[in-house]
Enzyme design. Sequence first.
Site, PDB file in Angstrom:
ATOM      1  N   GLU A 150      17.956  39.778  29.200  1.00  0.00           N
ATOM      2  CA  GLU A 150      16.707  40.221  28.585  1.00  0.00           C
ATOM      3  C   GLU A 150      16.889  40.481  27.091  1.00  0.00           C
ATOM      4  O   GLU A 150      16.013  40.162  26.291  1.00  0.00           O
ATOM      5  CB  GLU A 150      16.190  41.485  29.285  1.00  0.00           C
ATOM      6  N   ASP A 182      15.025  38.779  24.017  1.00  0.00           N
ATOM      7  CA  ASP A 182      14.291  39.526  22.980  1.00  0.00           C
ATOM      8  C   ASP A 182      14.727  39.106  21.579  1.00  0.00           C
ATOM      9  O   ASP A 182      13.892  38.843  20.710  1.00  0.00           O
ATOM     10  CB  ASP A 182      14.533  41.034  23.129  1.00  0.00           C
ATOM     11  N   HIS A 209      14.931  32.589  27.710  1.00  0.00           N
ATOM     12  CA  HIS A 209      15.529  32.825  29.035  1.00  0.00           C
ATOM     13  C   HIS A 209      16.181  31.549  29.602  1.00  0.00           C
ATOM     14  O   HIS A 209      17.151  31.626  30.344  1.00  0.00           O
ATOM     15  CB  HIS A 209      14.474  33.328  30.017  1.00  0.00           C
ATOM     16  N   HIS A 239      10.583  34.779  23.936  1.00  0.00           N
ATOM     17  CA  HIS A 239      11.447  35.482  24.894  1.00  0.00           C
ATOM     18  C   HIS A 239      11.590  34.647  26.172  1.00  0.00           C
ATOM     19  O   HIS A 239      12.707  34.385  26.630  1.00  0.00           O
ATOM     20  CB  HIS A 239      10.836  36.861  25.183  1.00  0.00           C
ATOM     21  N   GLU A 240      10.464  34.213  26.729  1.00  0.00           N
ATOM     22  CA  GLU A 240      10.516  33.443  27.987  1.00  0.00           C
ATOM     23  C   GLU A 240      11.252  32.124  27.770  1.00  0.00           C
ATOM     24  O   GLU A 240      12.050  31.700  28.607  1.00  0.00           O
ATOM     25  CB  GLU A 240       9.115  33.193  28.540  1.00  0.00           C
TER      26      GLU A 240
HETATM   27 ZN   LIG Z   1      12.535  38.537  30.284  1.00  0.00          ZN
END
Ligand SMILES: [Zn+2]
Length: 429
Positions: free
Chosen positions: A329, A333, A268, A264-265
């Site tokens: 976000e 995900d 980003h 997830h990070e």
């Molecule tokens: Zn996030």
Amino acid sequence: MMEATEIATLAPNFDLIEYFAGNGSPRFTSLNVGNPAFFKTVNEQLSGAALDDWKTYLRWRTLDTYAPALSQAFVDEDFEFSRKFMAGQKEIEPRWKRCVRSTDHSLGMALGQLYVDKVFGPDSKARTLKMVQAIEQAMHADIGQISWMSNTTRQRAYAKLNAVVNNIGYPDQWRDYSTVIVQRDDYAGNSRRAAAFEVKRENDKIQKPTDRKDWDMTPPTVNAYYRAEMNDINFPAGILQPPFYDKEMDDAVNFGAIGVVIGHELTHGFDDQGRKYDAAGNLQDWWTPEDQKAFARRAACTADEYSSFVAVKDDKGEVHLNGKLTLGENTADNGGLKLAYLALMNMIGDHRLKPIDGFTPQQRFFLAYGQIWCQNVTDRQARVLAIVDPHSPGRWRVNGAVQNSAAFQQAFSCKDGQPMVREPACRVW
Ligand SMILES: [Zn+2]
């Protein structure tokens, strides 16, 4: 970026130059104005609202900030409004929890040093780093297979991925708080002095080289983050415990939990906002116009999908998620779930692992993902979050991402037309 002289014209009713001089920041010639519209609105409000209202508002803001650190009557009133009325919390947290939270907030790197010594060994750091590297490798392979991206953009995406800095557990150097005066009989004063220390520490960065090893979160924090301007991913020691990470558990469970958070990070850096920054963290466009269009089309699918989800439905009516607000976000995900799964499959390889408790490794990967987003929230709070939180509520973080995942459908033998099979599936990455 704006010149200091330009900044003053943003909000002539509020003397920003005087403000910077007064809050102790060193002189600077230019500034990154992240949200110019904010200053425009403040400027209008300053002349639009009565002076007495401003005084009341600012007095209230000061009280609101310090209430938890003042005497019992303030603590109770603050809890009644902010926690009970707004968030639905039934009773105030025990004193020890509030004290730990307050220490983490004020002197977090000192608390973190003790925390890390006690609970986070070098073995945890090493195993996490191994997972991070496995997921970065999965992303590298995934970028290589993307059909909608030209080779030009692909090479730049590789460059950005290769430049990502991995920060795990805690900073290399501990912060020196020796200038903060802590007095036993002055709780509010302690938090005020600690806050002033932090402002000064931030101000001291001005005109100095970027320090990519400086952490935004303290080690006990149960959270993680990506910083576009630093191009780094950061996992404080606090998140490296159950249900996110459990050293007693096998890879399937850990990849489904902290593995998805790592993915997830990392994603980003390539979501609707992160993709606008280059490998060095500069706001610079590295996309060809065609690839940019392809990205926007795919992102629009995700935005529409999440806008169709209902955050809360009660007697006051139905509130949907804001697909645009939560796009970054949700992209992270969906991407994170895919990358962690690919990394797990690379790890398992040809080995046919036996089911545990009747579930295959693939199924336990998704079960672990579902478990990290268990949460309990009142309708009132859910309404607030649907408007202000860039994250989707836990239920949609899970159900939204898995219904786009072919791997999930395969793991649980879902058929076309069933609720967890989205048609067409949205995939940015
Ligand atoms: Zn996030």
